[in-house]
Write an enzyme that holds these catalytic residues in place. Structure first.
Site, mmCIF file in Angstrom:
data_model
loop_
_atom_site.group_PDB
_atom_site.id
_atom_site.type_symbol
_atom_site.label_atom_id
_atom_site.label_comp_id
_atom_site.label_asym_id
_atom_site.label_seq_id
_atom_site.Cartn_x
_atom_site.Cartn_y
_atom_site.Cartn_z
ATOM 1 N N HIS A 1 4.344 -14.221 1.751
ATOM 2 C CA HIS A 1 4.110 -13.093 0.853
ATOM 3 C C HIS A 1 2.659 -13.117 0.388
ATOM 4 O O HIS A 1 2.104 -14.179 0.094
ATOM 5 C CB HIS A 1 5.051 -13.175 -0.351
ATOM 6 C CG HIS A 1 4.872 -12.072 -1.340
ATOM 7 N ND1 HIS A 1 5.093 -10.739 -1.028
ATOM 8 C CD2 HIS A 1 4.487 -12.096 -2.650
ATOM 9 C CE1 HIS A 1 4.858 -10.001 -2.095
ATOM 10 N NE2 HIS A 1 4.481 -10.803 -3.088
ATOM 11 N N CYS B 1 3.205 -5.964 1.613
ATOM 12 C CA CYS B 1 2.365 -6.685 0.649
ATOM 13 C C CYS B 1 0.987 -6.973 1.237
ATOM 14 O O CYS B 1 -0.007 -7.062 0.506
ATOM 15 C CB CYS B 1 3.032 -7.977 0.210
ATOM 16 S SG CYS B 1 3.484 -9.095 1.555
#
EC number: 3.4.19.12
Length: 514
Positions: free
Chosen positions: A468, A174
């Site tokens: 994240h 990510c």
């Protein structure tokens, strides 16, 4: 939403004042004598006559009024003053021939003028014995087949989502996906790759990151909706930036700098033969867009002599309140605390606060004395950083991850950042008007050279050990989307401005014509 056929809007509405009797003949004469100057005699005449009628110089982006005989500097605003006093709203830039409208406050496009400009440019090149920089496009057999199957042309409307595409997470990637989203939505970088400007000079093009980015842009703007799998991009990053190899989570900021560095190294041959006065100067597309100049002034506390250095930068890393930095000035009433290994500060901090902190004078202390060239001895000094040259795209890195011998933590302090940012107070040229690093609102509201608009935000959710990355991307002027790996959802401006913010990408609102 798919693109649809539309009628393109008209050009500048103020050209009517110029398009009167014999305007084409007059414009051709201007291009021949003062812009392209094909013959040696014309070039000599241009060098002699094309000087600012106010200051007598010719190096400050000279423009010629299209309504009367007047040459004026654009940088020093002499042509602006003429336009305001005479109400002559159109001028031509004498290096590249762009038409500037002072009412629109931008360079404008007009099909009729463009035809004349190209014709006169080709005539000048022919007289000088040189050809065009780029050869005329000749479609390949494959391209001809594609054109047969796609006879209709589509134009992008304000509601079109071409360019938005999800990216598959290949295992803690990510950090890469959010940076790719920011880069593929950088306007000038998009224009560069979609116009096929890259000329690969590597022995193995398959190992060229710029070639892969070119393919990536083609994928993003192909109109396909399914998420893209960036496996080749990941492989090339691992190959050329070994410290990022592996499937563990990486820092998005570290990936950005590594990607820009590899792209910069692989862009050899893309400068179209331009040569700079500085042999160390690079004119690749990465440096043209992302490189700025940071000025460091070290002032001796005894003789007040100043030693100045200027260093290039791709991003600006900003300290946050709540970090272990001892000289952060907390505003009155603010309190700091540590909860679950994360630092929090009450009260609102702004991006301007962080920039003010970044550019204020810093006393180096007795333990960091420098040898003063004026005193010829080691003296205490102060150091101040300012912006000497601003990049087209300014990336601000909010230093949320703190690593030290004693602790590792994430700083979750909320930092308020604006949709529009004026960097004028933090320029080296504004230093004298700023006392002791105190912020002052710029008085020249017409100075648009340092104004930016937000177009991408990278966020980190979670802790230092487990988190994240996502990003917000501006698609059109006021349309924002959240990119969470393969999932793209529409977002509001409030969603963007209320987010924590880790990397902030701003684009200049006004660009010099080149």
């Amino acid at each position: 939403m798919d693109a649809e056929l539309v009628v393109t809007p008209p050009g500048c509405a103020h050209l009517g004042s110029f398009k009167v009797d014999n305007w084409k003949q007059n414009l051709r004469a201007i291009y021949q004598c003062f812009v392209w100057s094909g013959s040696a005699e014309a070039r000599k005449r241009k060098a002699k006559s094309c000087v600012c009628h106010v200051c007598g110089l010719h190096l400050n982006r000279l423009h010629s009024c299209l309504h009367c005989v007047f040459f004026g500097c654009f940088t020093k605003k002499h042509i602006h003053e003429h336009a305001k006093s005479k109400r002559h709203n159109l001028a031509i830039e004498l290096m590249y021939g762009g038409i500037y409208c002072f009412l629109c406050q931008d360079y404008i496009y007009d099909k009729d003028i463009e035809i004349i400009a190209k014709e006169e440019q080709r005539k000048a090149w022919k007289m000088q014995g040189v050809g065009e920089k780029f050869s005329t496009w000749e479609p390949t057999k494959r391209e001809l087949e594609l054109l047969k199957h796609n006879p209709k042309r589509r134009k992008i409307t304000s509601n079109c989502t071409i360019g938005l595409r999800g990216l598959i997470n290949l295992g803690n990637t990510c950090f890469m996906n959010c940076i790719v989203q920011a880069l593929t939505h950088t306007p000038l970088l998009r224009d560069f790759f979609l116009s096929d400007r890259h000329r690969c000079e590597m022995q193995s093009p398959s190992s060229c990151l710029v070639c892969e980015m070119s393919s990536l842009f083609q994928e993003f703007y192909s109109g396909h909706r399914s998420p893209h799998i960036p496996y080749k991009l990941l492989h090339l990053v691992w190959t050329h930036a070994r410290h990022l190899a592996g499937y563990e989570q990486q820092d998005a900021h570290e990936f950005l700098i590594a990607a820009l560095d590899v792209l910069h190294r692989h862009c050899k041959g893309d400068d179209n033969g331009k040569k700079a006065n500085n042999p160390n100067h690079c004119n690749c597309i990465i440096d043209q867009i992302f490189t700025g100049g940071l000025q460091s002034d070290v002032t001796c506390q005894v003789c007040h002599g100043v030693s100045t250095t200027i260093d290039p930068f791709w991003d600006i890393s900003l300290d946050l309140p709540g970090s272990s930095t001892p000289f952060w000035p907390l505003s009155p009433g603010s309190e700091s605390s540590v909860v679950n290994g994360e630092s929090h500060v009450s009260g609102t901090t702004t991006l301007t606060d962080c920039l003010r902190r970044f550019t204020r004078p810093e006393h180096l202390g007795s333990s960091a004395k420098i040898k003063c060239s004026g005193c010829h001895s080691y003296q205490e000094s102060t150091k101040q950083l300012t912006m000497k040259k601003l990049p087209i795209v300014a990336c601000f890195h909010l230093k949320r991850f703190e690593h030290s011998a004693k602790l590792r933590r994430k700083i979750t302090t909320y930092v308020s950042f604006p949709l529009e940012l004026d960097m004028t107070p933090f320029m080296a040229s504004s230093k004298e008007s700023r006392m002791n690093g105190q912020y002052q609102q710029p008085t020249d509201s017409l100075n648009n050279d340092n104004k930016y608009s937000l177009f991408a935000v990278v966020n980190h959710q979670g802790t230092l050990e487990s988190g994240h990355y996502t990003s917000f991307i501006r698609q059109h002027k006021d349309q924002w989307f959240k990119c969470d790996d393969a999932i793209i959802t529409k977002a509001s401006i409030a969603d963007v401005l209320d987010s924590e913010g880790y990397l902030l990408f701003y684009h200049k609102q006004f660009l010099e014509y080149e």
